[in-house]
Design a protein around this motif. Sequence first.
Motif, PDB file in Angstrom:
ATOM      1  N   LYS A 129       0.832  -1.209   0.000  1.00 34.54           N
ATOM      2  CA  LYS A 129       0.000   0.000   0.000  1.00 34.54           C
ATOM      3  C   LYS A 129       0.866   1.259   0.000  1.00 34.54           C
ATOM      4  CE  LYS A 129      -4.240  -0.144   2.274  1.00 34.54           C
ATOM      5  NZ  LYS A 129      -5.066  -0.299   3.488  1.00 34.54           N
ATOM      6  N   LEU A 130       1.931   1.250   0.817  1.00 31.20           N
ATOM      7  CA  LEU A 130       2.838   2.405   0.869  1.00 31.20           C
ATOM      8  C   LEU A 130       3.549   2.607  -0.468  1.00 31.20           C
ATOM      9  CD1 LEU A 130       4.413   2.082   4.431  1.00 31.20           C
ATOM     10  CD2 LEU A 130       3.032   3.971   3.568  1.00 31.20           C
ATOM     11  N   LEU A 131       3.971   1.515  -1.095  1.00 30.85           N
ATOM     12  CA  LEU A 131       4.641   1.621  -2.392  1.00 30.85           C
ATOM     13  C   LEU A 131       3.703   2.186  -3.457  1.00 30.85           C
ATOM     14  CD1 LEU A 131       6.735  -1.690  -2.483  1.00 30.85           C
ATOM     15  CD2 LEU A 131       7.618   0.652  -2.523  1.00 30.85           C
ATOM     16  N   VAL A 132       2.469   1.714  -3.488  1.00 31.86           N
ATOM     17  CA  VAL A 132       1.489   2.204  -4.463  1.00 31.86           C
ATOM     18  C   VAL A 132       1.248   3.694  -4.247  1.00 31.86           C
ATOM     19  CG1 VAL A 132      -0.955   2.057  -5.132  1.00 31.86           C
ATOM     20  CG2 VAL A 132       0.403  -0.032  -4.880  1.00 31.86           C
ATOM     21  N   LYS A 133       1.136   4.106  -2.983  1.00 33.31           N
ATOM     22  CA  LYS A 133       0.920   5.519  -2.660  1.00 33.31           C
ATOM     23  C   LYS A 133       2.120   6.362  -3.116  1.00 33.31           C
ATOM     24  CE  LYS A 133      -0.437   8.430   1.228  1.00 33.31           C
ATOM     25  NZ  LYS A 133      -0.709   8.469   2.664  1.00 33.31           N
ATOM     26  N   SER A 134       3.333   5.860  -2.854  1.00 32.46           N
ATOM     27  CA  SER A 134       4.547   6.572  -3.263  1.00 32.46           C
ATOM     28  C   SER A 134       4.633   6.684  -4.776  1.00 32.46           C
ATOM     29  CB  SER A 134       5.793   5.860  -2.737  1.00 32.46           C
ATOM     30  OG  SER A 134       5.827   5.890  -1.346  1.00 32.46           O
ATOM     31  N   LYS A 135       4.289   5.611  -5.482  1.00 33.29           N
ATOM     32  CA  LYS A 135       4.326   5.608  -6.945  1.00 33.29           C
ATOM     33  C   LYS A 135       3.358   6.657  -7.485  1.00 33.29           C
ATOM     34  CE  LYS A 135       3.272   2.837 -10.994  1.00 33.29           C
ATOM     35  NZ  LYS A 135       2.547   1.675 -11.493  1.00 33.29           N
ATOM     36  N   ARG A 136       2.141   6.693  -6.909  1.00 33.75           N
ATOM     37  CA  ARG A 136       1.120   7.657  -7.358  1.00 33.75           C
ATOM     38  C   ARG A 136       1.626   9.085  -7.148  1.00 33.75           C
ATOM     39  NH1 ARG A 136      -2.961   6.721  -3.927  1.00 33.75           N
ATOM     40  NH2 ARG A 136      -3.337   4.720  -4.889  1.00 33.75           N
ATOM     41  N   SER A 137       2.228   9.336  -6.000  1.00 31.96           N
ATOM     42  CA  SER A 137       2.757  10.657  -5.691  1.00 31.96           C
ATOM     43  C   SER A 137       3.860  11.040  -6.693  1.00 31.96           C
ATOM     44  CB  SER A 137       3.293  10.676  -4.263  1.00 31.96           C
ATOM     45  OG  SER A 137       3.936  11.882  -3.979  1.00 31.96           O
ATOM     46  N   PHE A 138       4.746  10.101  -6.960  1.00 27.32           N
ATOM     47  CA  PHE A 138       5.849  10.330  -7.891  1.00 27.32           C
ATOM     48  C   PHE A 138       5.320  10.620  -9.295  1.00 27.32           C
ATOM     49  CE2 PHE A 138       9.137   8.587 -10.805  1.00 27.32           C
ATOM     50  CZ  PHE A 138      10.155   9.473 -10.503  1.00 27.32           C
ATOM     51  N   LEU A 139       4.345   9.837  -9.758  1.00 28.02           N
ATOM     52  CA  LEU A 139       3.773  10.046 -11.092  1.00 28.02           C
ATOM     53  C   LEU A 139       3.060  11.395 -11.179  1.00 28.02           C
ATOM     54  CD1 LEU A 139       2.413   6.475 -11.941  1.00 28.02           C
ATOM     55  CD2 LEU A 139       4.408   7.628 -12.927  1.00 28.02           C
ATOM     56  N   ASN A 140       2.403  11.808 -10.095  1.00 32.40           N
ATOM     57  CA  ASN A 140       1.757  13.127 -10.068  1.00 32.40           C
ATOM     58  C   ASN A 140       2.788  14.245 -10.189  1.00 32.40           C
ATOM     59  OD1 ASN A 140      -0.773  11.998  -9.846  1.00 32.40           O
ATOM     60  ND2 ASN A 140      -0.909  12.293  -7.626  1.00 32.40           N
ATOM     61  N   GLN A 141       3.925  14.082  -9.521  1.00 33.17           N
ATOM     62  CA  GLN A 141       4.995  15.082  -9.611  1.00 33.17           C
ATOM     63  C   GLN A 141       5.553  15.151 -11.025  1.00 33.17           C
ATOM     64  OE1 GLN A 141       7.902  14.132  -6.625  1.00 33.17           O
ATOM     65  NE2 GLN A 141       6.582  14.758  -4.930  1.00 33.17           N
ATOM     66  N   LEU A 142       5.769  13.982 -11.645  1.00 38.84           N
ATOM     67  CA  LEU A 142       6.271  13.951 -13.026  1.00 38.84           C
ATOM     68  C   LEU A 142       5.295  14.646 -13.961  1.00 38.84           C
ATOM     69  CD1 LEU A 142       7.796  10.369 -13.475  1.00 38.84           C
ATOM     70  CD2 LEU A 142       8.996  12.554 -13.464  1.00 38.84           C
ATOM     71  N   HIS A 143       4.018  14.370 -13.762  1.00 37.14           N
ATOM     72  CA  HIS A 143       2.981  14.985 -14.602  1.00 37.14           C
ATOM     73  C   HIS A 143       3.005  16.514 -14.441  1.00 37.14           C
ATOM     74  CE1 HIS A 143      -0.795  15.502 -16.729  1.00 37.14           C
ATOM     75  NE2 HIS A 143      -1.245  16.218 -15.699  1.00 37.14           N
ATOM     76  N   ALA A 144       3.104  16.973 -13.197  1.00 37.87           N
ATOM     77  CA  ALA A 144       3.133  18.421 -12.931  1.00 37.87           C
ATOM     78  C   ALA A 144       4.367  19.062 -13.556  1.00 37.87           C
ATOM     79  CB  ALA A 144       3.091  18.675 -11.426  1.00 37.87           C
ATOM     80  N   LEU A 145       5.499  18.377 -13.471  1.00 40.98           N
ATOM     81  CA  LEU A 145       6.733  18.914 -14.069  1.00 40.98           C
ATOM     82  C   LEU A 145       6.634  18.967 -15.583  1.00 40.98           C
ATOM     83  CD1 LEU A 145       9.440  17.189 -11.825  1.00 40.98           C
ATOM     84  CD2 LEU A 145       8.889  19.631 -11.931  1.00 40.98           C
ATOM     85  N   ALA A 146       5.956  18.008 -16.186  1.00 40.45           N
ATOM     86  CA  ALA A 146       5.801  17.977 -17.651  1.00 40.45           C
ATOM     87  C   ALA A 146       4.972  19.136 -18.155  1.00 40.45           C
ATOM     88  CB  ALA A 146       5.186  16.648 -18.078  1.00 40.45           C
ATOM     89  N   LEU A 147       4.111  19.686 -17.285  1.00 45.91           N
ATOM     90  CA  LEU A 147       3.254  20.802 -17.682  1.00 45.91           C
ATOM     91  C   LEU A 147       3.993  22.133 -17.688  1.00 45.91           C
ATOM     92  CD1 LEU A 147      -0.011  19.890 -15.720  1.00 45.91           C
ATOM     93  CD2 LEU A 147       0.456  19.562 -18.157  1.00 45.91           C
ATOM     94  N   ILE A 148       5.164  22.183 -17.062  1.00 48.41           N
ATOM     95  CA  ILE A 148       5.935  23.423 -16.980  1.00 48.41           C
ATOM     96  C   ILE A 148       6.594  23.671 -18.330  1.00 48.41           C
ATOM     97  CG2 ILE A 148       7.873  24.608 -15.882  1.00 48.41           C
ATOM     98  CD1 ILE A 148       7.275  22.946 -13.373  1.00 48.41           C
ATOM     99  N   LYS A 149       6.321  24.839 -18.897  1.00 50.48           N
ATOM    100  CA  LYS A 149       6.866  25.213 -20.223  1.00 50.48           C
ATOM    101  C   LYS A 149       8.160  26.016 -20.018  1.00 50.48           C
ATOM    102  CE  LYS A 149       3.194  23.914 -22.626  1.00 50.48           C
ATOM    103  NZ  LYS A 149       3.108  22.509 -22.664  1.00 50.48           N
ATOM    104  N   PRO A 150       9.177  25.713 -20.829  1.00 47.67           N
ATOM    105  CA  PRO A 150      10.416  26.492 -20.718  1.00 47.67           C
ATOM    106  C   PRO A 150      10.181  27.944 -21.156  1.00 47.67           C
ATOM    107  CG  PRO A 150      10.561  24.907 -22.539  1.00 47.67           C
ATOM    108  CD  PRO A 150       9.259  24.688 -21.851  1.00 47.67           C
ATOM    109  N   LEU A 151      10.919  28.878 -20.550  1.00 48.44           N
ATOM    110  CA  LEU A 151      10.776  30.304 -20.884  1.00 48.44           C
ATOM    111  C   LEU A 151      11.448  30.661 -22.166  1.00 48.44           C
ATOM    112  CD1 LEU A 151      11.274  31.808 -17.337  1.00 48.44           C
ATOM    113  CD2 LEU A 151       9.134  31.563 -18.568  1.00 48.44           C
TER     114      LEU A 151
END
Length: 155
Positions: free
Chosen positions: A133-155
């Motif tokens: 359960k902890l691993l699944v939660k950590s994976k979800r958190s990590f994937l959410n961070q990757l997704h958020a970082l992918a949305l950042i556009k370079p200046l």
Amino acid sequence: MMEQTYTGIDVAKDSFVAATKLAGKVTTSLHSNDRKGINSFLKSLSSHSWCIMEATGVYSLQLAIALYEKGIKVSVVNPLQIKRFAQTKLKRTKTDKVDAALIAEYGERMQPKLYEPPAPFMRKLQQQRMSLKLLVKSKRSFLNQLHALALIKPL
């Protein structure tokens, strides 16, 4: 014959408070929630002790098993049952000592069923399930961070 003593135990992550009720008097003691603290607590108990504690998952498991293996009566109770009992007594004070004494009184009045630890293979399965359960939660958190970082556009 010696009188049955009731010991309520309020378990936390690092320590536990034990409140022993004997002949209308309550004495409390604080112990570390580790092998050393559990062993010193076990030495303080008589063979006529009945220990009652709330089910707090991993925090109460080691203590409950140690009591069981030493041949001390032990009951592990759903915290909601203790809370309802406290409400009937109109107890509003919340300290570890008061909680432990209340748990002892609950044990004396309600005579909860005795605890039997799960088989070792079941404990292992429960630990693996919690780890998964902890691993699944950590994976979800990590994937959410990757997704958020992918949305950042370079200046």
